[in-house]
Design an enzyme around this catalytic site. Structure first.
Site, short mmCIF file in Angstrom:
data_model
loop_
_atom_site.label_atom_id
_atom_site.label_comp_id
_atom_site.label_asym_id
_atom_site.label_seq_id
_atom_site.Cartn_x
_atom_site.Cartn_y
_atom_site.Cartn_z
N ASP A 188 0.85 -1.19 0.00
CA ASP A 188 0.00 0.00 0.00
C ASP A 188 0.89 1.24 0.00
OD1 ASP A 188 -1.69 2.14 0.46
OD2 ASP A 188 -2.99 1.02 1.83
N HIS A 193 0.52 7.84 4.09
CA HIS A 193 1.10 7.12 5.22
C HIS A 193 2.61 7.34 5.36
CE1 HIS A 193 -2.80 5.26 5.38
NE2 HIS A 193 -2.66 4.83 4.14
N ILE A 208 -0.51 9.23 8.67
CA ILE A 208 -1.30 8.36 9.54
C ILE A 208 -1.00 6.90 9.23
CG2 ILE A 208 -3.13 10.07 9.75
CD1 ILE A 208 -4.79 8.43 7.77
N GLY A 211 -5.16 2.00 7.95
CA GLY A 211 -6.25 1.36 8.68
C GLY A 211 -6.11 -0.15 8.68
#
Length: 285
Positions: A188, A193, A208, A211
């Site tokens: 990903d 991120h 961040i 998830g």
């Protein structure tokens, strides 16, 4: 209009081929925090090739994470700004245990496109099978900020009845400062991120955590705590991403044991139990 609902829902399924091996599985496990303590027999199940068990949430990155959230945004009728995209939820159904090495065919299509007013929800369904039959089915719920208002159905509610009893277990899991940088090596590559400038563009003070990294960490906690470390007992796993996590924070994971399932709720310790994962349930044998 960036979203053409009729065109998106009428699009033909996309097929592809994915492969993975034990190194991919080990990298994923390290990316969700496995290996601490490094010599613990329970952790060696996730990190040592001669003892390797595959945590079912590996399915979300098998074949370098494709097809995934970003690939879903390239489907016909979908044209949106990546900075306005969030992963809203994830559901995974296991048809049998995932082997540590394998290859499979993927079939992906839009399983739903819902109009939430100020936002849209895109459901990307992916079915994966190898020569022996179905392996898993995943639904990624993709939250598209500012893309609602196209006159579509609001879609079904995924909210579970709130629990009032005290949890059976409360666990804490520290997230390393470099956790997102390690996790993204499983496929990903969203700059949200890793790139501070991109994160600010998307409205966050810093990059961040994925998830799906929190998703994997939570499933590992469930398996290790309530399923005797047996990854093959997981039948399905679903969650709604209720908030963000920043690298360096601590997850507080609350677990409730139910008949044939485990309910979970995840929050961040440092931000007064700000919710991270909600409506989370693991069904098991």
């Amino acid at each position: 209009m960036p979203i053409d609902a009729a065109k998106a829902l009428a699009a033909e399924p996309r097929t592809g081929e994915i492969t993975w091996d034990s190194k991919d599985v080990q990298l994923y496990h390290l990316g969700i925090g496995a290996g601490l303590p490094a010599t613990d027999p329970g952790e060696l199940r996730y990190t040592l090739e001669s003892r390797l068990h595959v945590l079912p949430s590996f399915a979300t990155v098998a074949g370098a994470g494709a097809p995934g959230v970003i690939s879903g945004l390239s489907l016909p009728g979908i044209e949106v700004d990546l900075a306005r995209v969030l992963h809203g939820g994830q559901t995974l159904v296991l048809h049998r245990p995932i082997p540590a090495k394998g290859g499979a065919k993927t079939t992906s299509r839009i399983g739903g496109l819902y109009d939430k007013g100020k936002a849209a929800i895109l459901v990307l369904r992916t079915e994966v099978a190898d020569s022996d039959g179905p392996l898993w089915t995943s639904d990624s719920q993709i939250f598209l900020r500012g893309e609602g208002g196209f006159g579509g159905d609001r879609g079904p509610s995924t909210r579970l009845e709130p629990l009032t009893a005290e949890p059976d277990h409360v666990l804490e899991r520290r997230i390393r400062e470099d956790q997102a940088l390690l996790y993204r090596l499983s496929g990903d590559w969203n700059p949200l991120h890793a790139d501070p400038d991109f994160a600010r563009l998307a409205g966050f003070e810093q990059p961040i955590l994925h998830g799906l990294c929190t998703y994997g960490m939570t499933l590992k906690a469930v398996v290790d705590t309530l399923l005797d470390g047996d990854v093959t007992r997981v039948r399905s796993y679903s969650t709604r991403f209720a908030g963000v996590v920043f690298p360096g924070e601590t997850l507080r994971i609350r677990l409730w044991r139910q008949e044939g399932s485990v309910r979970a709720a995840v929050s961040t310790v440092e931000r007064d139990d700000a919710p991270v994962l909600a409506d989370t349930i693991v069904e098991h044998s």
